[in-house]
Structure formats: structure tokens, C-alpha cells
Design a protein around this motif. Structure first.
Motif, PDB file in Angstrom:
ATOM      1  N   TRP A 144       0.815  -1.219   0.000  1.00 51.26           N
ATOM      2  CA  TRP A 144       0.000   0.000   0.000  1.00 51.26           C
ATOM      3  C   TRP A 144       0.848   1.269   0.000  1.00 51.26           C
ATOM      4  CZ3 TRP A 144      -4.892  -0.941  -1.073  1.00 51.26           C
ATOM      5  CH2 TRP A 144      -5.400  -2.222  -0.779  1.00 51.26           C
ATOM      6  N   ASP A 145       2.122   1.161  -0.346  1.00 57.09           N
ATOM      7  CA  ASP A 145       3.028   2.305  -0.320  1.00 57.09           C
ATOM      8  C   ASP A 145       2.988   3.041  -1.664  1.00 57.09           C
ATOM      9  OD1 ASP A 145       4.935   4.135   0.433  1.00 57.09           O
ATOM     10  OD2 ASP A 145       6.642   2.781   0.093  1.00 57.09           O
ATOM     11  N   TRP A 146       1.881   3.677  -1.935  1.00 55.63           N
ATOM     12  CA  TRP A 146       1.713   4.395  -3.192  1.00 55.63           C
ATOM     13  C   TRP A 146       0.587   5.421  -3.072  1.00 55.63           C
ATOM     14  CZ3 TRP A 146      -3.321   3.404  -4.163  1.00 55.63           C
ATOM     15  CH2 TRP A 146      -3.841   2.161  -3.791  1.00 55.63           C
ATOM     16  N   SER A 147       0.581   6.341  -4.034  1.00 56.73           N
ATOM     17  CA  SER A 147      -0.516   7.312  -4.155  1.00 56.73           C
ATOM     18  C   SER A 147      -0.889   7.411  -5.626  1.00 56.73           C
ATOM     19  CB  SER A 147      -0.070   8.683  -3.621  1.00 56.73           C
ATOM     20  OG  SER A 147       0.824   9.310  -4.536  1.00 56.73           O
ATOM     21  N   TRP A 148      -1.669   8.415  -5.976  1.00 57.25           N
ATOM     22  CA  TRP A 148      -2.056   8.595  -7.376  1.00 57.25           C
ATOM     23  C   TRP A 148      -0.835   8.828  -8.268  1.00 57.25           C
ATOM     24  CZ3 TRP A 148      -0.392  13.052  -9.455  1.00 57.25           C
ATOM     25  CH2 TRP A 148      -0.253  14.168  -8.631  1.00 57.25           C
ATOM     26  N   GLU A 149       0.278   9.259  -7.669  1.00 53.96           N
ATOM     27  CA  GLU A 149       1.501   9.475  -8.452  1.00 53.96           C
ATOM     28  C   GLU A 149       1.956   8.180  -9.132  1.00 53.96           C
ATOM     29  OE1 GLU A 149       6.175  10.325  -7.448  1.00 53.96           O
ATOM     30  OE2 GLU A 149       4.655  11.359  -6.238  1.00 53.96           O
ATOM     31  N   GLY A 302      -2.132  23.699  -2.124  1.00 54.98           N
ATOM     32  CA  GLY A 302      -2.491  24.315  -3.392  1.00 54.98           C
ATOM     33  C   GLY A 302      -1.541  23.969  -4.516  1.00 54.98           C
ATOM     34  N   THR A 303      -0.943  22.784  -4.464  1.00 53.38           N
ATOM     35  CA  THR A 303       0.033  22.377  -5.467  1.00 53.38           C
ATOM     36  C   THR A 303      -0.449  21.153  -6.236  1.00 53.38           C
ATOM     37  OG1 THR A 303       1.172  20.993  -3.835  1.00 53.38           O
ATOM     38  CG2 THR A 303       1.983  23.257  -4.131  1.00 53.38           C
ATOM     39  N   PHE A 304       0.110  20.979  -7.422  1.00 51.69           N
ATOM     40  CA  PHE A 304      -0.066  19.755  -8.204  1.00 51.69           C
ATOM     41  C   PHE A 304       1.330  19.169  -8.352  1.00 51.69           C
ATOM     42  CE2 PHE A 304      -0.955  17.717 -12.531  1.00 51.69           C
ATOM     43  CZ  PHE A 304      -1.542  16.605 -11.957  1.00 51.69           C
ATOM     44  N   ALA A 305       1.724  18.385  -7.373  1.00 56.50           N
ATOM     45  CA  ALA A 305       3.110  17.963  -7.260  1.00 56.50           C
ATOM     46  C   ALA A 305       3.207  16.526  -6.791  1.00 56.50           C
ATOM     47  CB  ALA A 305       3.848  18.883  -6.276  1.00 56.50           C
ATOM     48  N   ARG A 306       4.419  16.000  -6.810  1.00 55.13           N
ATOM     49  CA  ARG A 306       4.671  14.662  -6.314  1.00 55.13           C
ATOM     50  C   ARG A 306       4.492  14.629  -4.799  1.00 55.13           C
ATOM     51  NH1 ARG A 306       9.887  12.102  -9.249  1.00 55.13           N
ATOM     52  NH2 ARG A 306       8.912  10.237  -8.343  1.00 55.13           N
ATOM     53  N   TYR A 307       4.477  13.438  -4.239  1.00 53.52           N
ATOM     54  CA  TYR A 307       4.201  13.250  -2.815  1.00 53.52           C
ATOM     55  C   TYR A 307       5.254  13.961  -1.962  1.00 53.52           C
ATOM     56  CZ  TYR A 307       3.063  10.790   1.515  1.00 53.52           C
ATOM     57  OH  TYR A 307       2.698  10.481   2.807  1.00 53.52           O
ATOM     58  N   LYS A 313      13.517  13.814   3.794  1.00 49.14           N
ATOM     59  CA  LYS A 313      13.301  12.714   2.866  1.00 49.14           C
ATOM     60  C   LYS A 313      13.103  13.210   1.442  1.00 49.14           C
ATOM     61  CE  LYS A 313      11.019   8.253   2.402  1.00 49.14           C
ATOM     62  NZ  LYS A 313      10.015   7.303   2.946  1.00 49.14           N
ATOM     63  N   ASN A 314      12.578  14.429   1.277  1.00 46.00           N
ATOM     64  CA  ASN A 314      12.484  15.008  -0.064  1.00 46.00           C
ATOM     65  C   ASN A 314      13.878  15.163  -0.681  1.00 46.00           C
ATOM     66  OD1 ASN A 314       9.697  15.218  -0.095  1.00 46.00           O
ATOM     67  ND2 ASN A 314       9.672  17.356   0.570  1.00 46.00           N
ATOM     68  N   LEU A 315      14.843  15.563   0.161  1.00 47.70           N
ATOM     69  CA  LEU A 315      16.219  15.696  -0.321  1.00 47.70           C
ATOM     70  C   LEU A 315      16.754  14.366  -0.832  1.00 47.70           C
ATOM     71  CD1 LEU A 315      17.915  18.104   2.269  1.00 47.70           C
ATOM     72  CD2 LEU A 315      17.706  18.465  -0.201  1.00 47.70           C
ATOM     73  N   VAL A 316      16.454  13.306  -0.088  1.00 45.91           N
ATOM     74  CA  VAL A 316      16.913  11.978  -0.491  1.00 45.91           C
ATOM     75  C   VAL A 316      16.167  11.501  -1.735  1.00 45.91           C
ATOM     76  CG1 VAL A 316      17.058   9.554   0.214  1.00 45.91           C
ATOM     77  CG2 VAL A 316      17.540  11.366   1.876  1.00 45.91           C
ATOM     78  N   GLN A 317      14.842  11.708  -1.734  1.00 46.70           N
ATOM     79  CA  GLN A 317      13.984  11.185  -2.805  1.00 46.70           C
ATOM     80  C   GLN A 317      14.113  11.979  -4.100  1.00 46.70           C
ATOM     81  OE1 GLN A 317      12.175   8.464  -2.167  1.00 46.70           O
ATOM     82  NE2 GLN A 317      10.925   8.283  -4.006  1.00 46.70           N
ATOM     83  N   TYR A 318      14.152  13.321  -3.966  1.00 43.50           N
ATOM     84  CA  TYR A 318      14.071  14.180  -5.147  1.00 43.50           C
ATOM     85  C   TYR A 318      15.311  15.046  -5.373  1.00 43.50           C
ATOM     86  CZ  TYR A 318       9.098  13.181  -4.230  1.00 43.50           C
ATOM     87  OH  TYR A 318       7.891  12.576  -3.963  1.00 43.50           O
ATOM     88  N   PRO A 323       8.790  18.712  -3.066  1.00 47.58           N
ATOM     89  CA  PRO A 323       8.534  17.757  -4.157  1.00 47.58           C
ATOM     90  C   PRO A 323       8.362  18.474  -5.488  1.00 47.58           C
ATOM     91  CG  PRO A 323       6.578  18.008  -2.778  1.00 47.58           C
ATOM     92  CD  PRO A 323       7.696  18.717  -2.066  1.00 47.58           C
ATOM     93  N   PRO A 324       8.878  17.904  -6.575  1.00 51.68           N
ATOM     94  CA  PRO A 324       8.732  18.539  -7.897  1.00 51.68           C
ATOM     95  C   PRO A 324       7.272  18.643  -8.303  1.00 51.68           C
ATOM     96  CG  PRO A 324      10.366  16.766  -7.944  1.00 51.68           C
ATOM     97  CD  PRO A 324       9.646  16.657  -6.632  1.00 51.68           C
ATOM     98  N   ALA A 325       6.939  19.731  -8.948  1.00 50.23           N
ATOM     99  CA  ALA A 325       5.585  19.917  -9.470  1.00 50.23           C
ATOM    100  C   ALA A 325       5.437  19.195 -10.802  1.00 50.23           C
ATOM    101  CB  ALA A 325       5.286  21.400  -9.647  1.00 50.23           C
ATOM    102  N   PHE A 326       4.223  18.783 -11.105  1.00 54.15           N
ATOM    103  CA  PHE A 326       3.900  18.308 -12.445  1.00 54.15           C
ATOM    104  C   PHE A 326       3.583  19.538 -13.289  1.00 54.15           C
ATOM    105  CE2 PHE A 326       2.995  14.371 -10.077  1.00 54.15           C
ATOM    106  CZ  PHE A 326       3.689  13.458 -10.862  1.00 54.15           C
TER     107      PHE A 326
END
Length: 404
Positions: A144-149, A302-307, A313-318, A323-326
Motif C-alpha cells: 500500500w506504499d503508493w498514491s495517485w503518483e 495548493g500544489t499539483f506535485a509529487r508526494y 526525505k524530499n532531499l533523499v527522494q528528489y 517535491p517537484p511539481a507536475f
């Protein structure tokens, strides 16, 4: 001090919810995937209406096994030329059954098949009509480790690749609600959008910071997503026996269920409330707590962005703090798009839809229905004449391409 008090209040609220959902004593409540047990969506809902329906499975790059149904018409004398493949993408807490809930002359899945389209029905990870994972059980928290991304970048990619392999054709997409979030995010990725011929988006969503849904806003302000996380819950299952019985009991003269629905979706002008029992046979489907949290992040920020995992953890992940925006401007101007939205939609607010439109390079065909709420675009008794006919005309105006 204040934060510890807030945390305690959140935990107390979560515990009360836990009793309500009857999930605390056993952890995540598991819904068995019934595909192999009862024959799946084709056998249960589509085939009995006289339509040819075949079950397929697409595998994502991260190992999820997604159910796809391919539907063709039981009507032999329409005299229309067979149209290209069209993929239907359902909304949150729904599955592919959502497109077949009403009679064949009112349900979009049947209507498209009757007009000669090669209909493919998508079912995202975690839903009843998908088939789990190649190595994980739905009792594992990693499942269950997911979202709409992940649905956008993996599920939609896998579905399109599979359909392309079977048809050698680019694909029309129809999305509703969460299906439009998936689509808009995926269309910013060149390898995915290149498999798409055109897209029709019902109740299109990318930004959510102007929603007016009273119930959803209350849950956001109460930090329901954080509370569920404190309890270590991963699956969000709204179809436990206790909750289903409570809803059935409440709707039996004690609660106006149309008002309950309106508090979430906005007032629906044309929803057939007499079929609630039929809808509840199939809905709602499970989703993940992480998916709910991602959606709530969008409402709060108010963003359309990744989780958003938090700064570290954002530093590690991204490799960056946020998180980067779409970037919707990356969607090719050449992609034909058609959108339909409503004046009473409490989840796809008019202001947010306009925000989306301003960021696109293209100018989609837009149909605005003043009296439509969020669910009307899927279950309105007037949907064929109000919007589906217009959508089909849009698809027929688009060229068709084959893929090598």
C-alpha cells in the motif's frame, strides 16, 4: 507543548475512527481479490448485459498486476465503423465497474461499445478487479506504499503499453476525477503521452485548493490522514462489514443519503438515488492511506506535485527540499483534449479547473454544465444527451494513429 496536545487529539480522534471502521484489532482489514473466485468484472456485471467481455492483466514496472477488461457491443446492427481503443479510468474508491452501474443506454462503458469503440476498462492497484502484486501480499504494508503518483507513472503506462501491444494503435482516454489527476500528470511524461491519441476528462482535477466539499474540508482540517498514519494503517478500506451495515441502516429512513453524497461531491442534479443499493454492491473499493494523504496535501498546499515526504526525505527522494511539481505546460499542444465540468462540483471547483486550463499550452474543448455535481458526470440519467454524445463527436473528429 501545543504540538504534543495536537498529536494527542489526533490520536484520540483516530482511535474513535478505528472503532467506527472496526480495523484496530486486526490492523489493516484485507479485501480478497475476487477475480479468480467469481470470474471478475466481465462475468459479474458486463457479460450479463449481452456484451462480449474478456479479462486481461497488465503488469506495472513495480510489480502490480492490473485487471483490464475488453468490451465490445452486443448490438450488431448499428452500422457504425469500428473506432479505435478507448481506456476508461475510474475515480477514487471506485473500480472499472463504475462505468457500467446504470442501464446500457445510460452507462458510458456500454454506450462507447455500442458506438463501435474498442473499450478497455482500467482498474488501478488495490482495487477489487486488479490482481495484486507479483511478490507482495495485500497484507504487507509495502503493498500500500503508493498514491495517485504511482498510478499515473506506472499504472497508466502499463495499461497503455498493454493495449498498444494488442491493438497497434494509439489510445483514447476517458478519465473521471482521480482518473483525470492520473492522466494530467502522466501526459507530462513524453513516453506515456506518445501512446495517447486524445483525452476526455470528466470533472478534471489537478489543483484542489478551492474545493468546497464540507465533509472533505472537515477531514482535512482534522488531519485525518495524519491520524491514520499514527495508527500504522496503510489500507483505507471503507467496505468493512460494520461500516456497510451502518450505511445501510442509516439510509433506511434515518439519513438522507443524497444529502450525505452532496456533502462530499456537491449537489448532483441527476443522480439516480433509487439505485444506491446497486452501487453499494460494487463500491467503494479500497485505496491507500498514502493516496488520501497525497490528496490532502494538494488541498492544504495548493500544489499539483509529487508526494511530499518532508524536507529531509524530499532531499533523499528528489534531491530538493520540496517535491517537484507536475508541469502542465509540458503536455504537448498537439494532444487533443476535451473537458467537462460542473457548476455544482464541490471537488472539481470551477476556479481550480480554470487554473488547470491556464497552465495548458493547448486550448481544450470545454463543456460546462451549470447544474452538474461531481457524480453526475458518471451517473447522471441525462448524461448521454448532456455530455456523452458531445464527447463521442469529439473523439470521431480526432485522427487515428497506429503505433509501430
Amino acid at each position: 507543548m501545543a504540538s504534543s496536545v495536537l498529536r494527542a487529539l489526533m490520536l484520540a480522534f483516530a482511535l474513535s475512527l478505528c472503532i467506527f471502521f472496526a480495523e484496530c484489532s486486526t490492523g489493516d482489514l484485507i479485501i480478497e481479490h475476487s477475480q479468480s473466485v467469481d470470474g471478475g468484472l466481465c462475468r459479474n456485471l458486463i457479460g450479463p448485459c449481452g456484451y462480449t467481455c474478456l479479462e486481461h492483466t497488465a503488469q506495472t514496472k513495480d510489480g502490480f498486476l492490473l485487471g483490464l477488461q475488453r468490451v465490445s457491443s452486443g448490438i450488431l446492427n448499428l452500422g457504425v465503423q469500428t473506432a479505435p481503443p478507448v481506456l476508461l479510468l475510474h475515480g477514487l474508491f471506485m473500480g472499472g465497474d463504475a462505468w457500467f452501474m446504470d442501464s446500457p443506454n445510460q452507462s458510458l462503458g456500454f454506450i462507447l461499445a455500442d458506438h463501435g469503440f474498442d473499450v478497455w476498462v482500467g482498474n488501478v492497484r488495490g482495487t477489487k478487479w486488479s490482481h495484486g502484486h507479483e511478490s507482495l501480499s495485500d497484507g504487507d504494508k509495502e503493498f500500500w506504499d503508493w498514491s495517485w503518483e504511482e498510478m499515473a507513472l506506472y499504472d497508466l503506462e502499463a495499461m497503455l503499453s498493454y493495449i498498444n501491444s494488442k491493438t497497434s494503435s494509439k489510445v483514447f482516454i476517458v478519465g473521471h476525477s482521480q482518473g483525470t489527476i492520473m492522466s494530467l500528470a502522466a501526459f507530462t511524461q513524453p513516453d506515456i503521452v506518445n501512446m495517447v491519441e486524445a483525452a476526455a476528462l470528466l470533472s478534471p482535477i489537478s489543483y484542489l485548493d478551492h474545493i468546497t466539499s464540507k465533509l472533505v474540508l472537515n477531514l482535512v482540517h482534522m488531519y485525518l490522514d495524519e491520524a491514520l498514519g499514527l495508527l500504522g494503517l496503510h489500507q483505507l478500506n471503507l467496505k468493512s462489514d460494520i461500516l456497510t451495515n451502518m450505511i445501510d441502516s442509516a439510509c433506511d429512513g434515518h439519513l438522507d443519503c443524497s444529502d450525505l453524497l452532496a456533502s462530499i461531491t456537491g449537489v448532483n442534479c441527476c443522480f439516480n438515488s433509487s439505485r444506491v443499493d446497486v452501487y453499494l454492491e460494487y463500491e467503494p473499493h479500497p485505496s491507500s492511506v498514502k493516496n488520501l494523504k497525497h490528496l490532502f496535501q494538494m488541498i492544504r498546499k495548493g500544489t499539483f506535485a509529487r508526494y511530499d515526504y518532508g524536507t529531509l526525505k524530499n532531499l533523499v527522494q528528489y534531491g530538493q527540499l520540496k517535491p517537484p511539481a507536475f508541469d502542465l505546460s509540458k503536455i504537448p499542444k498537439s494532444l487533443p483534449m476535451w473537458m467537462a465540468h460542473g457548476g455544482n462540483d464541490a471537488l472539481g471547483d470551477v476556479i481550480d479547473v480554470q487554473h488547470t486550463l491556464k497552465e495548458l499550452k493547448s486550448k481544450p474543448n470545454v463543456l460546462f454544465l451549470e447544474d452538474y455535481g461531481h457524480i453526475d458526470f458518471l451517473l447522471s440519467t441525462r448524461a448521454y444527451e448532456d455530455l456523452y454524445d458531445n464527447m463521442i463527436e469529439f473523439f470521431r473528429s480526432c485522427g487515428t494513429s497506429t503505433s509501430s
